[in-house]
Design a protein around this motif. Structure first.
Motif, PDB file in Angstrom:
ATOM      1  N   GLU A   1       0.841  -1.193   0.000  1.00 24.51           N
ATOM      2  CA  GLU A   1       0.000   0.000   0.000  1.00 24.51           C
ATOM      3  C   GLU A   1       0.877   1.244   0.000  1.00 24.51           C
ATOM      4  O   GLU A   1       2.016   1.234   0.487  1.00 24.51           O
ATOM      5  CB  GLU A   1      -0.917   0.042   1.221  1.00 24.51           C
ATOM      6  CG  GLU A   1      -2.007  -1.004   1.234  1.00 24.51           C
ATOM      7  CD  GLU A   1      -2.883  -0.906   2.480  1.00 24.51           C
ATOM      8  OE1 GLU A   1      -3.928  -1.570   2.501  1.00 24.51           O
ATOM      9  OE2 GLU A   1      -2.501  -0.165   3.423  1.00 24.51           O
TER      10      GLU A   1
ATOM     11  N   VAL B   1       0.130   5.695   0.624  1.00 24.71           N
ATOM     12  CA  VAL B   1      -0.824   6.753   0.955  1.00 24.71           C
ATOM     13  C   VAL B   1      -0.416   7.985   0.157  1.00 24.71           C
ATOM     14  O   VAL B   1       0.705   8.490   0.301  1.00 24.71           O
ATOM     15  CB  VAL B   1      -0.829   7.063   2.459  1.00 24.71           C
ATOM     16  CG1 VAL B   1      -1.853   8.159   2.754  1.00 24.71           C
ATOM     17  CG2 VAL B   1      -1.144   5.821   3.261  1.00 24.71           C
TER      18      VAL B   1
ATOM     19  N   ASN C   1      -4.490  11.811   1.078  1.00 27.14           N
ATOM     20  CA  ASN C   1      -4.570  10.860   2.196  1.00 27.14           C
ATOM     21  C   ASN C   1      -5.339   9.588   1.847  1.00 27.14           C
ATOM     22  O   ASN C   1      -5.637   8.792   2.743  1.00 27.14           O
ATOM     23  CB  ASN C   1      -5.181  11.511   3.442  1.00 27.14           C
ATOM     24  CG  ASN C   1      -4.349  12.672   3.946  1.00 27.14           C
ATOM     25  OD1 ASN C   1      -3.127  12.564   4.035  1.00 27.14           O
ATOM     26  ND2 ASN C   1      -4.996  13.785   4.254  1.00 27.14           N
TER      27      ASN C   1
ATOM     28  N   VAL D   1      -5.711   5.776   0.585  1.00 29.64           N
ATOM     29  CA  VAL D   1      -4.847   4.605   0.672  1.00 29.64           C
ATOM     30  C   VAL D   1      -5.013   3.776  -0.603  1.00 29.64           C
ATOM     31  O   VAL D   1      -6.132   3.375  -0.942  1.00 29.64           O
ATOM     32  CB  VAL D   1      -5.173   3.750   1.909  1.00 29.64           C
ATOM     33  CG1 VAL D   1      -4.266   2.522   1.965  1.00 29.64           C
ATOM     34  CG2 VAL D   1      -5.013   4.580   3.174  1.00 29.64           C
TER      35      VAL D   1
ATOM     36  N   ASN E   1      -8.750   2.829  -0.810  1.00 32.76           N
ATOM     37  CA  ASN E   1      -9.439   2.798   0.481  1.00 32.76           C
ATOM     38  C   ASN E   1     -10.185   1.480   0.685  1.00 32.76           C
ATOM     39  O   ASN E   1     -11.315   1.444   1.176  1.00 32.76           O
ATOM     40  CB  ASN E   1     -10.391   3.991   0.620  1.00 32.76           C
ATOM     41  CG  ASN E   1      -9.659   5.315   0.621  1.00 32.76           C
ATOM     42  OD1 ASN E   1      -8.527   5.397   1.102  1.00 32.76           O
ATOM     43  ND2 ASN E   1     -10.276   6.339   0.058  1.00 32.76           N
TER      44      ASN E   1
ATOM     45  N   ARG F   1       3.760   1.665   2.742  1.00 29.71           N
ATOM     46  CA  ARG F   1       3.285   0.674   3.700  1.00 29.71           C
ATOM     47  C   ARG F   1       3.587  -0.704   3.123  1.00 29.71           C
ATOM     48  O   ARG F   1       2.811  -1.234   2.319  1.00 29.71           O
ATOM     49  CB  ARG F   1       1.793   0.855   3.968  1.00 29.71           C
ATOM     50  CG  ARG F   1       1.466   2.192   4.636  1.00 29.71           C
ATOM     51  CD  ARG F   1       0.003   2.317   4.994  1.00 29.71           C
ATOM     52  NE  ARG F   1      -0.273   3.578   5.679  1.00 29.71           N
ATOM     53  CZ  ARG F   1      -1.483   3.946   6.125  1.00 29.71           C
ATOM     54  NH1 ARG F   1      -2.518   3.122   5.950  1.00 29.71           N
ATOM     55  NH2 ARG F   1      -1.638   5.105   6.726  1.00 29.71           N
TER      56      ARG F   1
ATOM     57  N   GLU G   1       1.468  -2.316   9.065  1.00 32.43           N
ATOM     58  CA  GLU G   1       1.339  -0.918   8.669  1.00 32.43           C
ATOM     59  C   GLU G   1       0.107  -0.676   7.807  1.00 32.43           C
ATOM     60  O   GLU G   1      -0.326   0.464   7.660  1.00 32.43           O
ATOM     61  CB  GLU G   1       2.577  -0.485   7.859  1.00 32.43           C
ATOM     62  CG  GLU G   1       3.891  -0.609   8.597  1.00 32.43           C
ATOM     63  CD  GLU G   1       5.068  -0.328   7.683  1.00 32.43           C
ATOM     64  OE1 GLU G   1       4.869  -0.406   6.449  1.00 32.43           O
ATOM     65  OE2 GLU G   1       6.158  -0.028   8.188  1.00 32.43           O
ATOM     66  N   MET G   2      -0.448  -1.735   7.240  1.00 31.69           N
ATOM     67  CA  MET G   2      -1.484  -1.594   6.215  1.00 31.69           C
ATOM     68  C   MET G   2      -2.854  -1.383   6.828  1.00 31.69           C
ATOM     69  O   MET G   2      -3.168  -1.891   7.910  1.00 31.69           O
ATOM     70  CB  MET G   2      -1.495  -2.829   5.307  1.00 31.69           C
ATOM     71  CG  MET G   2      -0.190  -3.023   4.548  1.00 31.69           C
ATOM     72  SD  MET G   2      -0.193  -4.545   3.573  1.00 31.69           S
ATOM     73  CE  MET G   2       1.427  -4.442   2.804  1.00 31.69           C
ATOM     74  N   SER G   3      -3.676  -0.623   6.068  1.00 37.26           N
ATOM     75  CA  SER G   3      -5.043  -0.358   6.496  1.00 37.26           C
ATOM     76  C   SER G   3      -6.031  -1.352   5.907  1.00 37.26           C
ATOM     77  O   SER G   3      -7.082  -1.616   6.499  1.00 37.26           O
ATOM     78  CB  SER G   3      -5.456   1.067   6.084  1.00 37.26           C
ATOM     79  OG  SER G   3      -4.600   2.027   6.645  1.00 37.26           O
ATOM     80  N   TYR G   4      -5.730  -1.897   4.731  1.00 37.43           N
ATOM     81  CA  TYR G   4      -6.680  -2.778   4.044  1.00 37.43           C
ATOM     82  C   TYR G   4      -5.935  -3.984   3.470  1.00 37.43           C
ATOM     83  O   TYR G   4      -5.876  -4.181   2.244  1.00 37.43           O
ATOM     84  CB  TYR G   4      -7.388  -2.034   2.914  1.00 37.43           C
ATOM     85  CG  TYR G   4      -8.045  -0.747   3.350  1.00 37.43           C
ATOM     86  CD1 TYR G   4      -9.307  -0.738   3.941  1.00 37.43           C
ATOM     87  CD2 TYR G   4      -7.386   0.480   3.182  1.00 37.43           C
ATOM     88  CE1 TYR G   4      -9.907   0.446   4.336  1.00 37.43           C
ATOM     89  CE2 TYR G   4      -7.979   1.663   3.569  1.00 37.43           C
ATOM     90  CZ  TYR G   4      -9.241   1.642   4.157  1.00 37.43           C
ATOM     91  OH  TYR G   4      -9.827   2.818   4.547  1.00 37.43           O
ATOM     92  N   HIS G   5      -5.336  -4.765   4.332  1.00 35.61           N
ATOM     93  CA  HIS G   5      -4.574  -5.926   3.861  1.00 35.61           C
ATOM     94  C   HIS G   5      -5.508  -6.957   3.230  1.00 35.61           C
ATOM     95  O   HIS G   5      -6.552  -7.315   3.788  1.00 35.61           O
ATOM     96  CB  HIS G   5      -3.798  -6.553   5.028  1.00 35.61           C
ATOM     97  CG  HIS G   5      -2.959  -7.715   4.603  1.00 35.61           C
ATOM     98  ND1 HIS G   5      -3.380  -9.021   4.710  1.00 35.61           N
ATOM     99  CD2 HIS G   5      -1.715  -7.755   4.037  1.00 35.61           C
ATOM    100  CE1 HIS G   5      -2.434  -9.825   4.255  1.00 35.61           C
ATOM    101  NE2 HIS G   5      -1.416  -9.083   3.842  1.00 35.61           N
TER     102      HIS G   5
END
Length: 512
Positions: free
Chosen positions: A268, A270, A329, A331, A348, A379, A384-388
């Motif tokens: 990812e 950002v 911002n 992702v 996102n 990321r 660290e990832m928001s949407y693995h």
């Protein structure tokens, strides 16, 4: 030095003498007229007039005599058109006058446009002639009695029409210049505003990073796998993550991975500033250029996505991709399925579908190309990832741990058993019959060297098939991946060489 201004045949000659005999001699040398035919008819130093003595005897008259006689008839008007008459050389006077007229017009037009004369001066010079007839620059017959009003009106109309057209052209040029200035001014203001915002964002990010560094008391070394492929970039560590900002025209960075050993790769970024960023994957033949603005997706060896323009890029070709432009911002997730050879992207967490289809099992690595001033956050690790993506492997877990370059890899730089590994992962959801067929196919692999002296061309090696060529390459410790043609070409290039002379770039990576 004495100088004379001598008028001869509607031209003024500047002569460095006041001697009348010498004047006639110089006029003869200049014009080619015999000196015996010339006479200094008027002489008021330093001004004078030289005329040509006619050698013709008198007669009953020609066309001029007819004009003169017609003007004297009852009710007739005096003519001002002598163009049909001829001079002593037999030329029509209208032709001679038109040549002089055109020359004067062009000369005054250039002077006005150059700013060395005014339009009023041009008007006076064209309308007020020695003859009294506007536009007639030759001498008039002695019997002529004409009025120049009609000719002056004609020339005034022509002059004012030219003046009007010239003013219209000047106004169009000024309006175009003002429009261009407004556009440039608006562009500069927008650029300055964007630069100010980027600079402010970068300063805030760096200041926050410094504060975070002070709290942590040290900043980790940059990942050895993170390499700059083209241009210059600033790397900063903030909130336990690495951030990149381009300092050149179009900076490109990559994350070098180990050999292909898993089916799904995911990372990812950002887009902190939300501008032009191309993100995707590339193979070892990828060669970006910061000077020409070529990044990931701009060549046949890379596949990219730019959400700010909602396009996908490959081999200098672009297609629409995505539902809406990304914002600051957002992702962006990048997924490469080595088992199926597909590349897809997420914004996102929203899957935008398959963007590209590539060769199955191809060795690719993450690449990011950044426009000047843009900032992205990397990321690479799962935490660290928001949407693995489920069942995928974060590229941070398979990145190389040693300082390396792309020269150490090739398009076939994958694990020797990658095909079986990818087959095993892909076939988990397939039928039992497919599993048996894959096992049978794998069992046909024979790891034995070939006697290359028995083969005279690459085509003969290709006839052995993928598995036999792979076994022959594995037997001599050489990389065994790639297509049928690549394996045959690699093996044939080693013909006649000892194992100690094999190129280092072709040797298989030794396992620990």
């Amino acid at each position: 030095m004495q100088q004379s201004l001598i008028r001869f045949q509607n031209q003024t000659h500047v002569l460095a003498t006041h001697d009348p005999y010498r004047i006639l001699e110089l006029i003869s040398d200049t014009t080619g007229w015999p000196q015996a035919r010339l006479i200094l008819s008027e002489w008021n130093p330093p001004f004078g007039t030289v005329r040509v003595l006619s050698g013709l005897r008198g007669g009953k008259g020609g066309f001029g005599t007819l004009l003169k006689g017609q003007a004297r008839q009852a009710g007739a008007k005096a003519t001002s058109n002598f163009g049909a008459c001829r001079d002593l050389q037999g030329r029509r006077l209208q032709h001679v006058n038109q040549a002089i007229e055109g020359q004067l017009w062009l000369e005054w037009k250039r002077r006005v446009e150059a700013g060395t004369a005014t339009e009023e001066e041009m008007t006076q010079a064209l309308l007020n002639t020695d003859t009294g007839i506007a536009g007639w620059h030759l001498q008039l017959p002695a019997w002529a009695d004409v009025s120049a009003k009609k000719e002056q009106r004609k020339w005034k109309r022509a002059f004012y029409q030219w003046k009007k057209e010239r003013e219209a052209v000047r106004q169009r040029k000024e309006e175009g210049k003002r429009l261009q200035e407004r556009q440039v001014h608006a562009y500069v203001e927008a650029a300055e505003e964007a630069s100010s915002q980027v600079q402010s964002t970068l300063e805030q990010a760096l200041q926050a990073g410094l504060r975070e560094q002070k709290r942590a008391k040290m900043e980790p070394d940059p990942p050895s796998a993170l390499i700059t492929l083209s241009g210059d970039a600033t790397l900063a560590f903030e909130s336990h993550r690495w951030r990149l900002q381009s300092q050149s025209n179009f900076c490109t960075v990559g994350v070098v991975l180990q050999s292909v050993s898993v089916a799904l790769y995911y990372y990812e970024i950002v887009v902190l500033t939300g501008g032009v960023v191309q993100v995707g994957w590339a193979n070892s033949a990828f060669q970006p250029s910061s000077e020409s603005g070529d990044g990931v997706g701009d060549c046949p060896n890379s596949w990219g996505y730019d959400g700010s323009r909602q396009i996908r890029l490959h081999a200098e070709h672009t297609d629409e991709y995505g539902t809406q432009p990304w914002q600051a911002n957002d992702v962006v997730g990048c997924l490469y399925n080595a088992a199926t050879g597909t590349i897809s992207y997420f914004v996102n967490g929203n899957d935008m579908g398959t963007a590209f289809e590539v060769e199955r099992g191809l060795w690719l690595f993450p690449v990011i190309s950044i426009n000047p001033g843009e900032i992205v956050e990397l990321r690479l690790h799962k935490d660290e990832m928001s949407y693995h993506v489920a069942s995928s492997t974060a590229v941070g877990e398979v990145r190389t741990q040693e300082d390396t370059t792309l020269e150490d890899f090739s398009d076939d730089a994958y694990d020797e058993n990658v095909e079986s590994k990818l087959d095993a992962e892909q076939n988990q959801n397939e039928s039992t019959h497919t599993d048996k067929s894959a096992t049978k196919e794998q069992s046909t692999l024979v790891v034995e060297p070939l006697n290359l002296t028995d083969y005279n061309s690459i085509e003969e090696l290709e006839e052995l098939g993928l598995d036999r060529l792979k076994g022959a390459l594995m037997a001599i410790g050489v990389k065994c991946g790639g297509t049928l043609q690549e394996r045959a070409s690699r093996l044939f290039s080693l013909k006649g060489l000892d194992a100690s002379d094999f190129p280092k770039r072709l040797l298989a990576n030794k396992k620990a």
